[in-house]
Design a protein around this motif. Structure first.
Motif, short mmCIF file in Angstrom:
data_model
loop_
_atom_site.label_atom_id
_atom_site.label_comp_id
_atom_site.label_asym_id
_atom_site.label_seq_id
_atom_site.Cartn_x
_atom_site.Cartn_y
_atom_site.Cartn_z
N ARG A 360 0.85 -1.19 0.00
CA ARG A 360 0.00 0.00 0.00
C ARG A 360 0.88 1.24 0.00
NH1 ARG A 360 -2.51 1.37 5.91
NH2 ARG A 360 -2.97 3.30 4.78
N VAL A 361 0.27 2.39 -0.19
CA VAL A 361 0.95 3.67 -0.10
C VAL A 361 0.74 4.23 1.30
CG1 VAL A 361 1.08 6.03 -0.98
CG2 VAL A 361 0.71 4.13 -2.56
N VAL A 362 1.83 4.64 1.96
CA VAL A 362 1.75 5.21 3.30
C VAL A 362 2.41 6.59 3.30
CG1 VAL A 362 1.73 2.96 4.43
CG2 VAL A 362 3.91 4.12 4.03
N GLN A 363 2.05 7.40 4.28
CA GLN A 363 2.62 8.73 4.41
C GLN A 363 3.77 8.70 5.41
OE1 GLN A 363 1.74 11.40 2.58
NE2 GLN A 363 3.34 12.66 3.53
N VAL A 364 4.97 9.04 4.95
CA VAL A 364 6.14 9.11 5.82
C VAL A 364 6.22 10.52 6.40
CG1 VAL A 364 8.66 9.02 5.90
CG2 VAL A 364 7.38 7.29 4.62
N GLU A 365 6.42 10.60 7.70
CA GLU A 365 6.44 11.90 8.37
C GLU A 365 7.75 12.64 8.11
OE1 GLU A 365 3.84 13.14 9.81
OE2 GLU A 365 2.74 11.29 9.34
N SER A 366 7.72 13.95 8.33
CA SER A 366 8.91 14.77 8.18
C SER A 366 9.99 14.29 9.14
CB SER A 366 8.57 16.23 8.47
OG SER A 366 9.72 17.04 8.35
#
Length: 518
Positions: A360-366
């Motif tokens: 899946r596509v996940v959001q990596v944090e800053s």
């Protein structure tokens, strides 16, 4: 310059030829020694003999032109010996190409056993004498590729290669690496909870994933196999294949098997980690959990990937194989991102090895994120995992579409009114010019006792179906399918997943992921 593998260290010269030698299992079982001869032609060959503990299949023979003269030719011969003498021989010849490293593969097949009297310049091909194989041109780097394996039913008490399942990658200089995906339906023709057919994914003789079917009671249904691996900047040809085993002595059935491989561009900035096993084992034992502990909330860390990136979407590929000793409670595994579970825990039943693939596509944090594989073992010793790995790629390198659905959904239907649930849908771009796409479809589904669930992964309403039926309430399984598709200009293709059931069903999570290849 001549280089015998295991005898001389060969520098990575710009002008070089590497010939890889592989052999069928029945051939390997007879080998007592291996003779390797290298020269410019058959009249200048220098021979070296190796014992099995010095040289074993698969192996490779590097060669460099004498005096760095790229106009020279090369010649290599390999003879296999047993107690009766030479029983198999392969000969190859060719020319160097200035400034290039060329790689080729030759295979000792069962069909050529005993066919050795082909003259000084002959070799066996498909069971008959032919002129020595000649490399007439340099192999070109591979692009995205797929092998669709014909359905087969076969006896395989020992691990045996599935016919027509091989795929060879010729790496190029401009790639960060290669992703290799595999999926199939597999079953044993014998039904009981203790046995089942298994598949494993093999790269250049190294096992990189395994899993199989789970049968209960008198029901025999084709179960899921799915796995992946990442090959970081391979410098030699990579031969990929599937192997099957049914240790019960019954026939194994393999259907809808596919291997998909595609190169990863450097701009995807791949970050990768895989589980390393201890003490020479091919698995890692999960610590037993305490009586009364929460089994569906895994807490024991098995694997971690620290993703270094700014705040941006990343493509996550993760896979693991697991098994539980019969008679104990089930093994549960979970993927976690920055302390938050990515899905409901995956259940690995009390049976043979099974696999789970998560994409899946996940959001990596800053500043980066932490991906972990967590486990909750059984009450007693016996839980094991193998071939666990995590790969993170910048999503913008593949323009992904991802329909991911995680809420725990319980569907209730009447026996005469089956209920259909949409588990995800994506569509290719309707634009000018052909496009290459990789589709990865996964779902974790469970049902109550004796309740069948039909799980479909469809491409324009045609695809692969899994019939999930068990005799244990709410036993969940992870199902998956991979495919490579080239679309024509102005053609839109719909991929979707659905579950159909006449009774009570749970969908814990599902993901339909479409990647557009550069």
């Amino acid at each position: 310059m001549l280089c015998f593998l295991g005898v001389l260290s060969c520098a990575e010269d710009a002008t070089q030829v590497v010939v890889h030698f592989e052999a069928d299992a029945v051939v390997v079982s007879r080998v007592s020694s291996i003779r390797v001869g290298v020269g410019g032609d058959e009249s200048t060959v220098e021979w070296k003999e190796f014992q099995p503990d010095e040289l074993a299949f698969p192996f490779y023979q590097p060669m460099h032109p004498r005096s760095e003269d790229a106009t020279r030719s090369w010649f290599v011969a390999v003879e296999l010996q047993d107690a009766t003498g030479v029983f198999a021989r392969q000969i190859a010849r060719g020319v160097y190409v200035d400034g290039q490293r060329l790689e080729y593969t030759r295979v000792f097949s069962e069909a050529c056993l005993g066919v050795v009297d082909c003259g000084d310049a002959g070799t066996c091909v498909e069971g008959a004498c032919q002129p020595a194989w000649e490399a007439t041109e340099a192999p070109q780097p591979s692009g995205a590729m797929e092998v669709e394996v014909p359905a087969v039913q076969m006896m395989a008490v020992d691990w045996t290669e599935v016919p027509e399942s091989e795929l060879t990658i010729v790496p190029g200089a401009d790639e960060a690496g290669w992703v290799v995906l595999a999926s199939a339906r597999v079953a044993s023709t014998r039904a009981n909870a203790e046995s089942g057919a298994m598949l494993r994914l093999v790269v250049n003789g190294r096992v990189v994933g395994r899993g199989g079917a789970f049968h209960t009671g008198d029901t025999v249904t084709l179960g899921p196999f799915q796995h992946f691996t990442y090959l970081e900047r391979p410098s030699v040809e990579q031969r990929i294949s599937l192997e099957v085993q049914d240790a019960s002595g019954s026939d194994a059935v393999v259907e809808d098997a596919r291997i998909v491989a595609f190169p990863v561009p450097p701009e995807a900035e791949p970050q990768f980690v895989e589980l390393e096993h201890d003490d020479g084992q091919d698995y890692t034992t999960v610590p037993p959990r305490l009586e009364g502990s929460e089994y569906e909330t895994p807490t024991d860390e098995l694997l971690r990937l620290e993703v270094t990136a700014d705040s941006e979407p990343y493509l996550l590929l993760a896979a693991v194989g697991g098994t539980e000793r019969p008679g104990q409670t089930d093994l549960y595994l979970n993927w976690e991102l920055d302390g938050v579970p990515l899905h409901a825990a995956m259940q690995f039943p009390r049976a043979a090895w099974t696999t789970a693939f998560y994409a899946r596509v996940v959001q990596v944090e800053s500043g980066g994120s932490r991906l972990r594989l967590l486990a909750a073992g059984s009450l007693g010793e016996g839980s094991r995992v193998s071939h666990a790995r995590i790969l993170a790629l910048r999503a913008d390198a593949f323009a992904p579409q991802n329909d991911f659905r995680m809420p725990l959904t319980t569907l209730v239907a009447e026996p005469d009114m089956p209920l259909e649930a949409d588990l995800g849908r994506v569509t290719t771009a309707d634009t000018a010019g052909a496009r290459d796409y990789v589709i990865i479809q996964t779902a974790n589904v469970g049902s109550r006792a004796d309740c069948p669930v039909l799980l479909d992964f469809l491409t324009d309403d045609e695809g692969v179906s899994f019939d999930h039926q068990v005799d244990t309430s709410w036993l969940t399984r992870t199902f998956g399918r991979v495919d490579l598709l080239t679309t024509a200009a102005e053609e839109a293709v719909v991929f979707r997943a659905r579950a159909v059931s006449p009774c009570r069903t749970q969908t814990r999570w599902s993901s339909t992921l479409l990647l557009e290849l550069p």
